[in-house]
Write an enzyme that holds these catalytic residues in place. Structure first.
Site, mmCIF file in Angstrom:
data_model
loop_
_atom_site.group_PDB
_atom_site.id
_atom_site.type_symbol
_atom_site.label_atom_id
_atom_site.label_comp_id
_atom_site.label_asym_id
_atom_site.label_seq_id
_atom_site.Cartn_x
_atom_site.Cartn_y
_atom_site.Cartn_z
ATOM 1 N N GLU A 109 5.771 6.584 1.342
ATOM 2 C CA GLU A 109 6.137 5.425 1.755
ATOM 3 C C GLU A 109 5.409 4.365 0.810
ATOM 4 O O GLU A 109 4.231 4.106 0.806
ATOM 5 C CB GLU A 109 5.595 5.087 3.067
ATOM 6 C CG GLU A 109 6.269 6.018 3.928
ATOM 7 C CD GLU A 109 5.900 5.860 5.401
ATOM 8 O OE1 GLU A 109 6.368 6.547 6.356
ATOM 9 O OE2 GLU A 109 4.919 5.073 5.739
ATOM 10 N N TYR A 152 -1.787 16.359 11.433
ATOM 11 C CA TYR A 152 -1.096 14.852 11.807
ATOM 12 C C TYR A 152 0.064 14.780 10.893
ATOM 13 O O TYR A 152 0.964 14.096 11.285
ATOM 14 C CB TYR A 152 -2.478 13.656 11.654
ATOM 15 C CG TYR A 152 -1.357 12.407 11.608
ATOM 16 C CD1 TYR A 152 -0.646 12.217 12.730
ATOM 17 C CD2 TYR A 152 -1.621 11.590 10.853
ATOM 18 C CE1 TYR A 152 -0.048 11.155 12.760
ATOM 19 C CE2 TYR A 152 -1.198 10.377 10.727
ATOM 20 C CZ TYR A 152 -0.380 9.978 11.639
ATOM 21 O OH TYR A 152 0.286 8.788 11.935
ATOM 22 N N LYS A 153 -0.251 15.224 9.409
ATOM 23 C CA LYS A 153 1.126 14.708 8.637
ATOM 24 C C LYS A 153 1.972 15.828 8.827
ATOM 25 O O LYS A 153 3.038 15.814 8.031
ATOM 26 C CB LYS A 153 0.397 14.652 7.167
ATOM 27 C CG LYS A 153 -0.466 13.389 7.062
ATOM 28 C CD LYS A 153 -0.699 12.913 5.542
ATOM 29 C CE LYS A 153 -1.688 11.703 5.731
ATOM 30 N NZ LYS A 153 -0.913 10.461 5.662
ATOM 31 N N ASN A 195 1.480 5.020 1.556
ATOM 32 C CA ASN A 195 1.124 6.109 2.514
ATOM 33 C C ASN A 195 1.966 7.285 2.203
ATOM 34 O O ASN A 195 2.779 7.177 1.434
ATOM 35 C CB ASN A 195 1.371 5.492 3.777
ATOM 36 C CG ASN A 195 0.902 6.455 4.973
ATOM 37 O OD1 ASN A 195 -0.195 7.102 4.712
ATOM 38 N ND2 ASN A 195 1.280 6.417 6.061
ATOM 39 N N ARG A 222 0.881 -1.184 -0.081
ATOM 40 C CA ARG A 222 0.118 -0.106 -0.136
ATOM 41 C C ARG A 222 0.946 1.335 0.019
ATOM 42 O O ARG A 222 2.022 1.179 0.357
ATOM 43 C CB ARG A 222 -0.842 -0.004 1.174
ATOM 44 C CG ARG A 222 -0.255 0.282 2.543
ATOM 45 C CD ARG A 222 -1.243 0.278 3.868
ATOM 46 N NE ARG A 222 -1.990 1.394 3.712
ATOM 47 C CZ ARG A 222 -1.695 2.705 4.722
ATOM 48 N NH1 ARG A 222 -0.668 2.444 5.196
ATOM 49 N NH2 ARG A 222 -2.629 3.795 4.369
#
Lengths: 315, 200, 346
Positions: free
Chosen positions: C265, C316-317, C225, C223
């Site tokens: 990622e 958050y990021k 991110n 996946r």
């Protein structure tokens, strides 16, 4: 789940009821190595149904040249083990899953105690080799009714820390003596009949063992039963589950998409939501809690059956 | 002083449900002065819990030792602090058998320290009971210099090793027995929020 | 084709750069013009030739420089690589997986010869040749996990399965986003992710754990991110937060295109054979906004995604402080035209 086609290269009777099968890659390529306690699922096509039973691997986990399993013939079962005993011959090609493990050793343990009853010896045969290679202290206790029935005897090495208890010869297994006084950090693993698994768990609890140090695997094939009907909610389709078929097998035969892994009620993968239930679910799995069983809102199709007027599944 | 009740927090923040007697089985008990009261309560609920128990009193007063001695444990040991108690604690764990119960009572630092050593010795977490008593000071590990500051009561606080101003996270490592402290003004050096007392 | 490796740095003078080819193969993570947290899982490996999804472990022009940067980080803080004692076997599993994959997928760069447990490994880009005995750690200069991950791009977490949970019991973590292996090693899946806001309440990690536990041998997944980083820095660790933190506040309207990087990622999930552990490689790709803007589709889409994102997620990021400048910069590339489906450039 990844599937592998393998060739049967050996079939040997270990006891009147147990046969050993050896599988190799048809072209001689290496099979994926695995971890002690892992199992494979064997596909057994019969007419429209593909029956799939899971069997523990008993061969050397770090040796990719072949896989071996031992199958006990259950004449009261759905026919999977009978198929293996009567239909599978040397030279046949069969389809199996890649190895998966629901009964792995906790390699943090200071010591491992393995307790097997009857055909429950199978997962320990690969674990023994892993423990030897990892040079971990262990003891194995193997209980069987009689020497003739103790198929595992032919597969076990002679060693001081391997103990065989034949009840017919009066050498019953004393669980209290086995579990008492073990060093802190010991883990115990049981595979065999439900009664043995419960006896070990009870004895460990009496001695104050923490639950997380007590492991078990009750690998059983789905039981046969009365035929019943099930409704698939999304399509409205009604499917009949035959007497010698599991609910999961019937759904697969009807091409209903459903996930699975162990097919023995232990891994939780096929857990399915029940949208209507007028009757009683016969829960035969080891996954759901007592409360979940009583609610009748979820079912493990690999193991469980139904008696009543209507069962509808959220599929 | 009664058992401390902590406010709900994140999953890594430990909780200390309190001590419950497992009967007259082999036991190891570790407590500080405040935690000794929890052991006394435990023995009051079931006197037999002391029959086979080794009690380690960390930094306790003489009178506390006397009160614990009156419970007639199998053995009573005293040590001035956690570091001094560690060799004896480790050796008790090494000799212990499956079924041995561990009872921890006192500060979060003591419970964290003993839990970390016991799990390293092979004791599963579900065999460890704990009860928080006394001050709520935290054992904080600076993520930057790795130094540990004991009994932290304010947020932020100054790392006693590298001098950075750290905020107090609820993130807790059971392996190390410490909470995590992270530089509070990393992006804007000198911009430090008002200091507040930490709460339970 | 012989791969050219960049001479570049990920700290100090930050000479990191992407060639036009590296930009085109950048794993842009947005397949539509908006972003919401999703699991977005696909089978791995597998993807267009030349894409970072084609092979099990992608090797690109940054390989040698990334390995140099890891060596600098480890020299300063050896605890960025840890393995609890029971995880050595999982380290060997990972070593085998990476060596076999790289020798198969990049035969011009790597070779592996095996005769039973006698192995011979050659890594040409890094100039390494090693004969060793498989499963015998005394025949390697360090533990198997550290040995192989000093030669593989990305971070690596090894998770031990027990009690129906996964435990972060080993890892090589030198390019992480705000978590410390030294602190988190030994934690279970929920403890390790505890600081992530809201996620537990959303049930994200219950679902993720269930998925990970069901990953079986011979069947791997991936996946994507993403986050944002100022400067092409790999070591955005909490350990050094007080050193790189101030850089986050150096963005201006003039330098935002060059200094602000989209950090992607590529996470993959592998069930390891002997240990039954899960390997969780986290490969990091960096691309500056101005390089991303060379692909019109990406520039339009990134503008819309970052303009409309949930403010909590921006916080958050970690790019909320620079969000206005970023969006303003990207707006110049967004003519309002429709974007094509999928992540690949037009």
């Amino acid at each position: 789940m990844k599937k592998l086609v393998v060739k049967v290269t050996e079939v040997e009777a270990l006891s009147p009821l147990v046969k050993r099968f050896r599988f190799e890659d048809p072209k001689g390529a290496a099979l994926p190595v695995f971890s002690g306690g892992a199992h494979i699922t064997v596909e057994m096509p019969e007419g429209e149904t593909i029956r799939r039973n899971s069997y523990s691997l008993i061969s050397d986990p770090y040796d990719g040249s072949a896989y071996e399993i031992a199958v006990r013939r259950e004449d009261m079962g759905r026919g999977g083990s009978r198929y293996m005993h009567t239909r599978v011959q040397v030279g046949d090609e069969i389809t199996i899953s890649a190895p998966a493990n629901l009964f792995q050793l906790d390699l943090r343990a200071r010591k491992h105690i393995l307790i097997a009853g009857g055909i429950g010896i199978t997962p320990f045969l690969s674990q023994l080799r892993q423990l030897d290679m990892e040079q971990k202290p262990f003891e194995l206790h193997y209980a069987a009714r009689s020497r003739a029935e103790a198929a595992g005897l032919k597969l076990l090495p002679e060693a001081a820390h391997i103990h065989v208890h034949i009840s017919e010869e009066g050498a019953r297994m004393d669980l209290g003596a086995i579990l008492d006084g073990q060093p802190l950090g010991t883990h115990v693993y049981t595979c065999g009949p439900d009664g043995l698994i419960k006896a070990v768990a009870d004895q460990a609890a009496r001695l104050g063992w923490p639950k997380t140090a007590v492991h078990s695997e009750a690998f059983i094939a789905p039981p046969p039963g009365e035929p019943f009907e099930v409704v698939v909610r999304s399509s409205g389709q009604t499917i009949t589950v035959k007497a010698d078929q599991s609910l999961l097998e019937a759904l697969e035969a009807a091409k209903v998409e459903i996930d699975y892994s162990c097919r023995g009620g232990a891994c939780g993968r096929c857990q399915t939501h029940v949208t209507a239930c007028d009757g009683r679910i016969e829960h035969n799995d080891h996954w759901l809690s007592e409360d979940e069983r009583a609610e009748q809102k979820t079912i493990m199709p690999c193991m469980s059956r139904f008696k009543g007027a209507r069962l509808e599944l959220d599929l | 002083m009664p058992k401390t009740v902590f406010s709900p927090s994140i999953d890594s923040r430990p909780t200390y449900p309190g001590l419950v007697s497992q009967g007259a089985v082999p036991g190891i008990m570790v407590a500080d002065d405040a935690g000794a009261a929890a052991l006394i309560d435990l023995a009051t609920s079931d006197a037999s819990v002391m029959d086979r128990a080794h009690v380690l009193l960390i930094g306790g007063a003489e009178t506390t030792a006397t009160r614990l001695g009156n419970l007639t444990p199998k053995a009573l040991h005293s040590a001035p602090d956690l570091e001094a108690a560690a060799p004896l604690f480790d050796s008790l764990l090494l000799d212990a058998r499956m079924g041995t119960q561990l009872y921890l009572a006192g500060s979060e630092g003591l419970i964290g320290f003993a839990t970390a050593r016991a799990t390293a010795a092979g004791l599963p977490l579900d065999a460890i009971q704990s009860e928080h008593r006394g001050p709520i000071g935290r054992r904080m590990k600076c993520v930057h210099c790795k130094g540990i500051t004991e009994d932290v009561l304010t947020d932020p606080f100054t790392c006693s090793h590298c001098g950075l101003t750290l905020f107090v996270r609820d993130h807790f490592s059971r392996r190390l027995g410490v909470f995590q402290g992270v530089c509070v003004d990393a992006e804007t050096p000198g911009d430090i929020p008002e200091t507040v007392e930490i709460r339970a | 084709m012989t791969m050219q490796f960049n001479d570049e740095t990920f700290r100090g003078d930050y000479t990191f750069h992407n060639s036009p080819e590296a930009i085109r193969r950048f794993p842009f993570p947005f397949d539509r013009d908006s972003y919401a947290y999703s699991v977005n899982i696909e089978q791995h490996p597998g993807g267009p030739a030349g894409s970072p999804f084609e092979f099990a472990f992608d090797v690109d022009e940054h390989y040698v420089a990334e390995m140099n940067d890891r060596a600098i980080t480890l020299a300063d803080d050896p605890m960025r690589c840890q393995s609890l004692p029971h995880m050595e076997l999982a380290g060997w599993d990972l070593l085998e997986l990476i060596m076999v994959s790289k020798a198969r997928d990049y035969p011009e760069l790597f070779s592996l010869s095996r005769d039973g447990t006698s192995w011979h490994w050659i890594n040409k880009p890094l100039g390494i040749e090693q004969r060793f005995t498989f499963l015998d750690a005394t025949t390697l200069p360090c533990g198997p996990l550290e040995y192989i991950t000093r030669q593989a791009q990305g971070d690596f977490a090894l998770l031990h399965e027990r009690e129906g949970n996964l435990w972060l019991d080993a890892g090589m973590i030198t390019s992480q986003a705000d978590w410390s292996l030294d602190f988190d090693v030994g934690m279970n899946f929920f403890e390790w992710h505890a600081p992530v806001p809201k996620a537990r309440k959303m049930g994200v990690f219950d679902k993720a754990l269930k998925f990970l536990l069901a990953v079986t041998q011979e069947q791997s997944y991936r996946r994507l991110n993403w986050t944002m980083t100022v400067n092409p820095r790999l070591d955005t660790s909490p350990e050094n937060y007080h050193k790189w933190g101030p850089e986050k506040r150096t963005i201006t309207p003039e330098n935002v295109g060059a200094k602000q990087f989209l950090r992607v990622e590529l996470q993959t999930f592998w069930r390891l054979p002997r240990s039954n552990a899960l390997a969780f490689p986290i490969r990091c790709y960096l691309c500056s906004l101005e390089d991303l803007a060379s692909q019109p589709k990406w520039a339009r889409r990134l503008h819309r995604v970052l303009r409309d994102i949930d403010p909590d997620l921006a916080e958050y990021k970690g790019f909320a402080v620079n969000q206005e400048m970023i969006v303003k910069y990207l707006a110049q590339f967004d003519d309002g035209a429709e974007t094509s489906p999928g992540i690949f450039p037009d």
